[in-house]
Design an enzyme around this catalytic site. Structure first.
Site, PDB file in Angstrom:
ATOM      1  CB  VAL A 273      -0.853   0.062   1.298  1.00 44.42           C
ATOM      2  CG1 VAL A 273      -1.721   1.311   1.313  1.00 44.42           C
ATOM      3  CG2 VAL A 273      -1.701  -1.189   1.467  1.00 44.42           C
ATOM      4  CG  HIS A 274       2.795   3.128  -3.073  1.00 46.45           C
ATOM      5  ND1 HIS A 274       2.476   2.005  -3.781  1.00 46.45           N
ATOM      6  CD2 HIS A 274       2.944   4.116  -4.004  1.00 46.45           C
ATOM      7  CE1 HIS A 274       2.460   2.274  -5.075  1.00 46.45           C
ATOM      8  NE2 HIS A 274       2.730   3.549  -5.243  1.00 46.45           N
ATOM      9  NE  ARG A 275      -1.461   3.795  -6.849  1.00 48.68           N
ATOM     10  CZ  ARG A 275      -0.470   4.197  -7.638  1.00 48.68           C
ATOM     11  NH1 ARG A 275      -0.342   5.476  -7.964  1.00 48.68           N
ATOM     12  NH2 ARG A 275       0.425   3.349  -8.108  1.00 48.68           N
TER      13      ARG A 275
ATOM     14  NE  ARG B 239       2.075   9.165   0.083  1.00 56.27           N
ATOM     15  CZ  ARG B 239       2.464  10.204  -0.606  1.00 56.27           C
ATOM     16  NH1 ARG B 239       3.496  10.130  -1.401  1.00 56.27           N
ATOM     17  NH2 ARG B 239       1.829  11.342  -0.539  1.00 56.27           N
TER      18      ARG B 239
ATOM     19  CG  ASP C  29      -1.998   1.292  -2.898  1.00 62.33           C
ATOM     20  OD1 ASP C  29      -0.860   0.806  -3.081  1.00 62.33           O
ATOM     21  OD2 ASP C  29      -2.231   2.182  -2.051  1.00 62.33           O
TER      22      ASP C  29
END
Ligand code: UD1
Ligand code: UDP
Length: 356
Positions: free
Chosen positions: A203-205, A238, A279
């Site tokens: 997950v990073h978006r 992030r 994502d």
């Protein structure tokens, strides 16, 4: 001999550039110079890919990162312009949809140096995404548009790209090339105790991590899935910073966290997982390369052929939908077999077109 300047800066761009750099060199007719903007800079987000994938060392390292979008893109634009005005290449080659992509393309087009865009024509039709802005603008100022899929070609046609002096080439996906090139070297990660059966997640978006409600829901979804099967989660920097934010529940102890892994380790994790929850743009396709079902933690995807083939389901950030999609795919694994991303020779097509 022609000269190509490649502008890259983020993890997925190193992976995409690896097969292309090799093909450029193998042509014997192209000299490549590489600008690394510095957007990604931790060793496990940058140098590890250069080492593992034998990408030539960058000729220029700008070291620009960790800034708001405008400042980051602006500083990259200024620094890249300086280099390009000295180098005066025949082409500037950019990849994907990051701030580094847009900065490279803008710098080149303002100097009237033609831009070649790899992964052109992708659209989410969601202009709230920084990536959508970057890719639409980059396509608009590119002379050579390398599309990975027929859907991407159609998107460009619908936007009136035909007949305006650009060349659109359906070349297949360079990430498919990379996966074929490197899968024989896949390596079990030693940073993480790997259960025999596990689900893989990333997950990073920005739209997920920067929105507390969405991130909270996704964490809940991952926790629910981990009740059924252990979940391995290499965490993007992030996301690492935001998981401790107030309002975000703790991850279950059945979620096995690790730092970002190298490409060879990720190929191993993909090859051996039960399913992918992500994502990531690139990893949705990689799930298909490794014949794994993918649950996409977004409301839309650019890779709609995966949805049409039944290989991928959109679950957004809804915990109930994440779990029900997981259960669906456990009971009904997709039947893979459709060739969606070319023949693994996208890089050769790119080289051919640059030489015309
Ligand atoms: C960027 C791209 C995104 C792409 C992703 C791939 C843009 C707008 N976004 O998002 O499209 O999917 O890369 O991973 O270009 N950080 C570190 N170490 C690093 C890299 C980043 O600590 O090596 C931190 C930065 O300091 C920043 C945060 O992570 O605080 C986000 O980095 P940034 O490059 O702005 O965006 P990504 O989320 O990585
Ligand atoms: N990747 C990797 N290690 C990780 C996470 C991802 O090597 O810990 C690779 C992944 O296999 C894919 C690329 O990075 O090739 C995708 O990058 P990312 O998800 O950061 O960006 P996106 O594709 O969403 O732009």
């Amino acid at each position: 001999m022609i000269k190509v300047v490649t502008v890259i800066g983020a993890r997925p761009q190193f992976i995409k550039a690896a097969p292309v750099s090799k093909a450029l060199k193998a042509s014997g007719r192209i000299r490549e110079r590489i600008i690394h903007t510095g957007q990604h800079f931790d060793s496990n987000m940058s140098s590890i890919f250069f080492e593992q994938m034998d990408i030539p060392r960058p000729d220029f390292s700008l070291d620009i990162h960790s800034l708001p979008h405008g400042a980051m893109t602006g500083r990259m634009l200024e620094a890249t312009e300086k280099i390009l005005s000295e180098e005066r290449p025949d082409w500037v080659l950019v990849y994907g949809d990051t701030n580094s992509t847009l900065a490279g393309a803008l710098a080149a087009s303002k100097l009237m140096i033609p831009v070649a865009h790899v992964e052109a024509g992708l659209r989410s039709f969601n202009m709230d995404m920084p990536e959508e802005i970057n890719r639409c603008l980059t396509d608009r100022i590119s002379r050579l548009l390398f599309c990975p899929t027929p859907v991407a070609v159609n998107n460009l046609k619908n936007e009136g790209f035909i007949g305006n002096g650009t060349r659109i080439i359906l070349c297949g996906d360079v990430m498919y090339d990379a996966s074929i090139m490197f899968r024989g070297r896949a390596k079990k990660p030693d940073s993480v105790p790997l259960p025999e059966k596990y689900v893989l997640a990333t997950v990073h978006r920005a739209e997920n991590t920067d929105d507390t409600t969405r991130l909270k829901n996704i964490v809940e979804g991952l926790n629910l899935v981990s009740e059924k099967l252990p979940l391995v989660f290499p965490v993007h920097p992030r996301t690492r910073k935001l998981l401790n934010k107030p309002g975000i529940p703790p991850l279950s102890e059945k979620v096995i966290l690790t730092s970002p892994v190298g490409y060879l380790e990720m190929l191993y994790l993909l090859d051996n997982c039960m399913m992918l929850l992500t994502d990531s743009g690139g990893m949705q396709k990689e799930a298909c390369f490794f014949e794994k079902a993918c649950i996409t933690l977004r409301n839309e995807t650019e890779w709609t052929e995966l949805l049409d083939a039944g290989y991928n389901k959109l679950a957004g950030s809804d915990p109930a939908l994440i779990v029900s999609s997981f259960e669906h795919f456990l009971k009904h694994p997709p039947r893979f077999g459709k060739n969606l991303y070319g023949n693994g020779r996208a890089a050769d097509e790119i080289v051919k077109a640059l030489l015309i």
